[in-house]
Design a protein around this motif. Sequence first.
Motif, PDB file in Angstrom:
ATOM      1  N   THR A  86     -58.274  53.112 -40.380  1.00 53.70           N
ATOM      2  CA  THR A  86     -58.606  54.416 -40.962  1.00 53.70           C
ATOM      3  C   THR A  86     -57.995  54.509 -42.352  1.00 53.70           C
ATOM      4  O   THR A  86     -56.840  54.115 -42.567  1.00 53.70           O
ATOM      5  N   LEU A  87     -58.765  55.024 -43.286  1.00 54.65           N
ATOM      6  CA  LEU A  87     -58.326  55.214 -44.663  1.00 54.65           C
ATOM      7  C   LEU A  87     -58.177  56.704 -44.913  1.00 54.65           C
ATOM      8  O   LEU A  87     -59.130  57.471 -44.752  1.00 54.65           O
ATOM      9  N   ASP A  88     -56.978  57.090 -45.304  1.00 55.20           N
ATOM     10  CA  ASP A  88     -56.696  58.509 -45.502  1.00 55.20           C
ATOM     11  C   ASP A  88     -56.042  58.709 -46.865  1.00 55.20           C
ATOM     12  O   ASP A  88     -55.188  57.906 -47.279  1.00 55.20           O
ATOM     13  N   ILE A  89     -56.438  59.763 -47.556  1.00 54.41           N
ATOM     14  CA  ILE A  89     -55.854  60.103 -48.861  1.00 54.41           C
ATOM     15  C   ILE A  89     -55.355  61.535 -48.804  1.00 54.41           C
ATOM     16  O   ILE A  89     -56.110  62.461 -48.494  1.00 54.41           O
ATOM     17  N   GLU A  90     -54.082  61.707 -49.094  1.00 53.41           N
ATOM     18  CA  GLU A  90     -53.504  63.034 -49.176  1.00 53.41           C
ATOM     19  C   GLU A  90     -53.030  63.279 -50.602  1.00 53.41           C
ATOM     20  O   GLU A  90     -52.489  62.371 -51.252  1.00 53.41           O
ATOM     21  N   THR A  91     -53.223  64.488 -51.091  1.00 54.13           N
ATOM     22  CA  THR A  91     -52.795  64.828 -52.446  1.00 54.13           C
ATOM     23  C   THR A  91     -51.865  66.028 -52.399  1.00 54.13           C
ATOM     24  O   THR A  91     -52.010  66.923 -51.548  1.00 54.13           O
ATOM     25  N   ASN A  94     -49.475  66.641 -58.388  1.00 59.86           N
ATOM     26  CA  ASN A  94     -49.878  65.511 -59.233  1.00 59.86           C
ATOM     27  C   ASN A  94     -49.685  64.165 -58.555  1.00 59.86           C
ATOM     28  O   ASN A  94     -49.614  63.130 -59.210  1.00 59.86           O
ATOM     29  N   SER A  95     -49.602  64.139 -57.223  1.00 57.61           N
ATOM     30  CA  SER A  95     -49.321  62.900 -56.484  1.00 57.61           C
ATOM     31  C   SER A  95     -50.418  62.617 -55.463  1.00 57.61           C
ATOM     32  O   SER A  95     -50.993  63.534 -54.872  1.00 57.61           O
ATOM     33  N   SER A  96     -50.665  61.309 -55.263  1.00 54.74           N
ATOM     34  CA  SER A  96     -51.638  60.864 -54.265  1.00 54.74           C
ATOM     35  C   SER A  96     -50.950  59.926 -53.286  1.00 54.74           C
ATOM     36  O   SER A  96     -50.210  59.022 -53.690  1.00 54.74           O
ATOM     37  N   TYR A  97     -51.246  60.145 -51.983  1.00 52.75           N
ATOM     38  CA  TYR A  97     -50.695  59.320 -50.915  1.00 52.75           C
ATOM     39  C   TYR A  97     -51.865  58.628 -50.227  1.00 52.75           C
ATOM     40  O   TYR A  97     -52.686  59.273 -49.567  1.00 52.75           O
ATOM     41  N   ILE A  98     -51.931  57.314 -50.378  1.00 56.70           N
ATOM     42  CA  ILE A  98     -53.028  56.516 -49.838  1.00 56.70           C
ATOM     43  C   ILE A  98     -52.505  55.743 -48.631  1.00 56.70           C
ATOM     44  O   ILE A  98     -51.587  54.929 -48.752  1.00 56.70           O
ATOM     45  N   ILE A  99     -53.096  56.001 -47.475  1.00 54.97           N
ATOM     46  CA  ILE A  99     -52.611  55.392 -46.232  1.00 54.97           C
ATOM     47  C   ILE A  99     -53.774  54.687 -45.546  1.00 54.97           C
ATOM     48  O   ILE A  99     -54.788  55.317 -45.220  1.00 54.97           O
ATOM     49  N   LEU A 100     -53.622  53.405 -45.326  1.00 55.17           N
ATOM     50  CA  LEU A 100     -54.624  52.623 -44.595  1.00 55.17           C
ATOM     51  C   LEU A 100     -53.945  52.061 -43.351  1.00 55.17           C
ATOM     52  O   LEU A 100     -53.127  51.142 -43.428  1.00 55.17           O
ATOM     53  N   GLU A 101     -54.277  52.647 -42.209  1.00 57.89           N
ATOM     54  CA  GLU A 101     -53.590  52.304 -40.962  1.00 57.89           C
ATOM     55  C   GLU A 101     -54.501  51.508 -40.033  1.00 57.89           C
ATOM     56  O   GLU A 101     -55.717  51.669 -40.041  1.00 57.89           O
ATOM     57  N   LYS A 102     -53.877  50.708 -39.204  1.00 55.71           N
ATOM     58  CA  LYS A 102     -54.592  49.979 -38.160  1.00 55.71           C
ATOM     59  C   LYS A 102     -54.568  50.821 -36.892  1.00 55.71           C
ATOM     60  O   LYS A 102     -53.510  51.079 -36.318  1.00 55.71           O
ATOM     61  N   GLU A 103     -55.773  51.220 -36.446  1.00 62.23           N
ATOM     62  CA  GLU A 103     -55.862  52.089 -35.286  1.00 62.23           C
ATOM     63  C   GLU A 103     -55.875  51.301 -33.974  1.00 62.23           C
ATOM     64  O   GLU A 103     -55.262  51.700 -32.989  1.00 62.23           O
ATOM     65  N   LYS A 104     -56.617  50.191 -33.940  1.00 61.91           N
ATOM     66  CA  LYS A 104     -56.754  49.402 -32.717  1.00 61.91           C
ATOM     67  C   LYS A 104     -56.554  47.933 -33.016  1.00 61.91           C
ATOM     68  O   LYS A 104     -57.129  47.403 -33.971  1.00 61.91           O
ATOM     69  N   ASN A 105     -55.734  47.269 -32.216  1.00 66.97           N
ATOM     70  CA  ASN A 105     -55.471  45.841 -32.379  1.00 66.97           C
ATOM     71  C   ASN A 105     -56.341  45.051 -31.399  1.00 66.97           C
ATOM     72  O   ASN A 105     -57.081  45.612 -30.599  1.00 66.97           O
ATOM     73  N   ILE A 106     -56.234  43.732 -31.445  1.00 67.69           N
ATOM     74  CA  ILE A 106     -56.964  42.866 -30.514  1.00 67.69           C
ATOM     75  C   ILE A 106     -55.959  42.077 -29.689  1.00 67.69           C
ATOM     76  O   ILE A 106     -54.836  41.807 -30.130  1.00 67.69           O
ATOM     77  N   ASP A 107     -56.396  41.665 -28.487  1.00 67.34           N
ATOM     78  CA  ASP A 107     -55.491  40.977 -27.568  1.00 67.34           C
ATOM     79  C   ASP A 107     -55.614  39.450 -27.640  1.00 67.34           C
ATOM     80  O   ASP A 107     -54.622  38.739 -27.642  1.00 67.34           O
TER      81      ASP A 107
END
Length: 401
Positions: A86-91, A94-107
């Motif tokens: 999931t790619l999420d951007i919070e502002t 004057n600041s931007s927070y860019i978060i790219l998280e792994k939601e599901k892994n593989i076995d």
Amino acid sequence: MKKWIIGLFVIALISAVSTAALAGHIYYNEMQVYEDYQKRDLDIATLENIYINSAVPVKIAVTEGAPYIEFTQKFVDVLGHHPTYTLDIETKENSSYIILEKEKNIDMEFLVKESIEACYVYLPEQAINKLEVKNSYWSGDIDINLNTINIKELNVDASRGNIFLEGNYEKINVDASYGKIEIKSKGLAQVNISGNMECILNGNYSSIEIKNNDNKVWIESGLPADVRIEGSGDIRLRGSYKSIESNAYGNLDIKSDTICKAEFYNDGGGIKLDGAFDEVVIEAYHTNIDINTTIVPKRISILGDPAGATLMLPSNTLGLDVICKWKYCDDEDNRISNFPIQISDFPIQMKAQGENFRQYFFGDQSTKVSVQADTIYSIQLLDNGYKSENVVADKDQLPAN
């Protein structure tokens, strides 16, 4: 009984071969392909401070158009069980927070044929107050190519970093296990680098600290800088320096155009100094030491067990006070009579001697040379042909003995 065992073995063998053949057929002919693409626009008004935390490799570059982010993923495996992000951007102001998280892994990673993910960040050509990039993935890469953007503070934390910068900077902090960093600093930057990265730094710096590095370190500082290096790579410095400190196992080739204090620890490499060094302290083992000073130094101290030392001093050196001490020596053939001063272009005389020390002097004894070694080795005191401009003419200004 034996026929029964043999029959079971044959059945098991046929089953194994059939299973392997089926798995091979599935692996190469029935792969599941998953692709993902996400794009987010960035608000140029919120890019004064940028914080990026990504679970995939990050690539940051300059764009002439509007700023944006892209995420791309291609995943190929047998079962079709792909990881998701999931790619999420919070502002905030004057600041931007860019978060790219792994939601599901593989076995079952052994069934994966291809897995490629990347996050691309395209920034406008405008000054940045703070840029912070972290890669939370264990083998995460960060590539930064911002040759036209000024950054007041840059912080990078990754497994591998390829970083290319040209602009005005105040603080640069990089922690990466390996990679390459190349900086052309137009401002007066304070740089801290940790990790086995190839470092090429040019421009203006107030201080440079490089540690845990076994790679090439080449620096050319336009203004007097304080430098500290820990590692075992090929270290070469040119330009202007106030102080240089190194704890290294490689070769040091250093030249300073400005008056500089130097302190080194070296084991098994070589030390070559050329320039305006007024105070030098070296602890070396199995190391050849060559010092060529373009000014008359105040003090040179050599410790440890080097392979040999050559000291080249200006022609107008007013005087020397040289004391040599060693722990062990072998005087079976009276070989020590010409040691440790093997050659001297200066008219030194014996001042004192004992079983494990010699002291020499000439002139006003204003330049102090101290050698404290484990074993005796040859020292050469040579005239380098320079005429130093820092000679103290008034004896009242001479340093105390």
